[in-house]
Design an enzyme around this catalytic site. Structure first.
Site, PDB file in Angstrom:
ATOM      1  N   ARG A   6      -2.224  39.606  43.568  1.00 12.72           N
ATOM      2  CA  ARG A   6      -0.944  38.869  43.575  1.00 12.72           C
ATOM      3  C   ARG A   6      -0.900  37.895  42.396  1.00 12.72           C
ATOM      4  O   ARG A   6      -0.239  38.139  41.404  1.00 12.72           O
ATOM      5  CB  ARG A   6      -0.767  38.129  44.914  1.00 12.72           C
ATOM      6  N   GLU A 136       3.239  24.317  47.061  1.00 12.24           N
ATOM      7  CA  GLU A 136       3.330  24.509  45.613  1.00 12.24           C
ATOM      8  C   GLU A 136       3.397  23.161  44.891  1.00 12.24           C
ATOM      9  O   GLU A 136       4.110  22.252  45.307  1.00 12.24           O
ATOM     10  CB  GLU A 136       4.569  25.345  45.278  1.00 12.24           C
TER      11      GLU A 136
END
Length: 498
Positions: A6, A136
């Site tokens: 990923r 994030e």
């Protein structure tokens, strides 16, 4: 948790096919024994969907399905629907871990963001999908908006979340910050599982990983060969070695001996070349070049450390070149089962130094050719020497050679053309010999070979068979240039017949 498939695939210019993704997933889980793998981002493309479906189908059969993870988004359930169809059972939900990202990218309040996240987590639970949550830009959140980060963590502590993932998204942390921030979080939330996701923008990813482990982190994210956005992620191979050697309180089950094999396969699939000096998996990291190092290794392994190549399925090498001494050569001869007397070893060493001035590295496979060349030189004295030559070969013109030959102390020069560079060289040589009423032997065979597995810059051996007065004999030439090797063999011939 390995995220090569990923985050690693976000390396510029890298894209795995479905078959490659499945192969790498199988190797990571079965060959390396990685605990979990993150294989894709939801909703990216039809090709990504098919790749995920192939991996989850295989994983379901093997009982690995809960070790397969997919990056998902706060998108009203679109990612959840995609995952259901693809057969994935674990989502890594991407959320905002800093006020900067929340305010300027989403333009929402913390309460709005938390409410939407809660809906996604509840929907995932209804569909038997386990949830981990990415914060994030968490590292910048800890540096600039800690109140928001802890408000967010307080909210997540109330949710059915298995793991909270703390990414250094922009690779801005230094080791002391990694330790400080993770210690603070682990102290406040001792019952929650936290992962650390390092990036390598300052070349500090492995150092930050070490500090995260010391601070009590529960999990680490890595990629094979350190692949990933920008400067990449924490490399799997270095992380494993550091933990095993310097953090003995932590037990991991990664199979070290398979690290190099998997690394090279990923390199092949991606075309993303491993630097020769990259720790653990680089071509040069277990190669001793300086002769003093080889000598030290002969004397109680003075230049060994704990990173023994055998741990990683590799072997120590001793480079041959202008900086290598007799000890390096002897190490390589031992591997080939060869032994030379001191005089011949000295001559071979000198020849390797000469070649090293023109060619960076001489390989172990070159050694038999060099030995043959050196020992062959014992059979004659150089009375005739080729002083210089100019070989010209360009499109649209016939190859030509200008040759200067020292024959019995007289320098003679000739120019000739031919069907190739060596043919032109031989025609010029024939002119010189005819002018002196001398006859050259007839060339009846010309063979070129390079050591098995060598590349285009390898030493090549040219073996020429001649007939002189009805008797056959061979001469050899050795150089990284085929034509030069043939010219060396020809000079030997001139001295043999002289």
């Amino acid at each position: 948790m390995d995220t090569t498939l990923r985050d690693g695939e976000q390396t510029s210019g890298v894209s795995f096919s479905a078959a490659e993704k499945l192969t790498i997933a199988q190797l990571l889980l079965e060959e390396l024994n990685i605990d979990r793998i993150e294989i894709a981002s939801a909703r990216v493309s039809e090709g990504e969907f098919q790749a995920v479906k192939g991996i989850t189908s295989w994983a379901e059969e093997r009982g690995y399905i809960n070790r397969i993870e997919v990056l998902s988004f706060v998108d009203g359930g679109v990612s959840i629907e995609w995952m259901k169809k693809a057969g994935a059972k674990v989502q890594n939900l991407l959320t905002k871990g800093s006020m900067n990202h929340l305010t300027h990218q989403l333009k929402k309040t913390p309460e709005q963001h938390f409410s939407e996240i809660a809906e996604i987590i509840a929907l995932a639970k209804e569909n038997n999908i386990e949830t981990n949550v990415y914060l994030e830009d968490w590292s910048n959140g800890m540096r600039n908006s800690q109140d928001y980060v802890f408000q967010f963590l307080d909210f997540l502590a109330t949710q059915p979340v298995k793991r909270i993932l703390l990414p250094d998204t922009l690779g801005v942390l230094i080791p002391s910050q990694a330790f400080e921030f993770i210690s603070k979080i682990r102290t406040k939330y001792p019952e929650i599982h936290f992962d650390f996701h390092a990036h390598n923008d300052y070349d500090l990813s492995v150092a930050n990983v070490m500090e995260a482990v010391k601070a009590g982190i529960n999990g680490l994210h890595v990629t094979v060969n350190g692949m990933g956005e920008r400067a990449g992620n924490a490399p799997l191979e270095s992380t494993v070695a550091v933990i095993n050697d310097y953090l003995p309180e932590v037990s991991i089950n990664i199979k070290e001996t398979s690290l190099y094999t998997v690394s090279k396969l990923v390199e092949t699939f991606t075309g993303y070349r491993i630097p020769a000096n990259k720790p653990i998996v680089g071509d040069n990291v277990f190669t001793q070049t300086a002769g003093i190092h080889a000598d030290g290794d002969n004397k109680n392994n003075l230049y060994f450390n704990d990173l023994l190549p055998e741990r990683f399925g590799r072997k120590r090498k001793y480079a041959l070149g202008k900086t290598s001494g007799k000890a390096n050569i002897e190490k390589n001869l031992q591997e080939l089962g060869l032994k030379l007397n001191p005089e011949d070893l000295k001559l071979v060493t000198q020849r390797i130094i000469e070649l090293g001035d023109k060619k960076e590295t001489v390989t172990k496979e070159d050694l038999p050719y060099i030995i043959s060349d050196v020992l062959d030189s014992h059979t004659y004295q150089d009375k005739i020497t080729i002083e210089s030559y100019i070989l010209i070969h360009s499109k649209g013109t016939r190859p030509s050679t200008t040759l200067s030959l020292n024959l019995d102390g007289e320098i003679i020069e000739e120019h000739a053309q031919g069907d190739g560079q060596f043919d032109a060289f031989m025609n010029a040589l024939s002119k010189i010999y005819k002018s002196k009423k001398l006859t050259l032997p007839k060339l009846i065979d010309y063979a070129v070979r390079i050591p098995p597995g060598s590349s285009s810059d390898a030493l090549c051996e040219t073996i020429i068979t001649w007939v002189n007065n009805g008797k056959e004999f061979k001469t050899r030439g050795l150089d990284s240039d085929q034509t030069v090797a043939a010219i060396i063999a020809t000079q030997k011939m001139l001295n043999v017949i002289a």
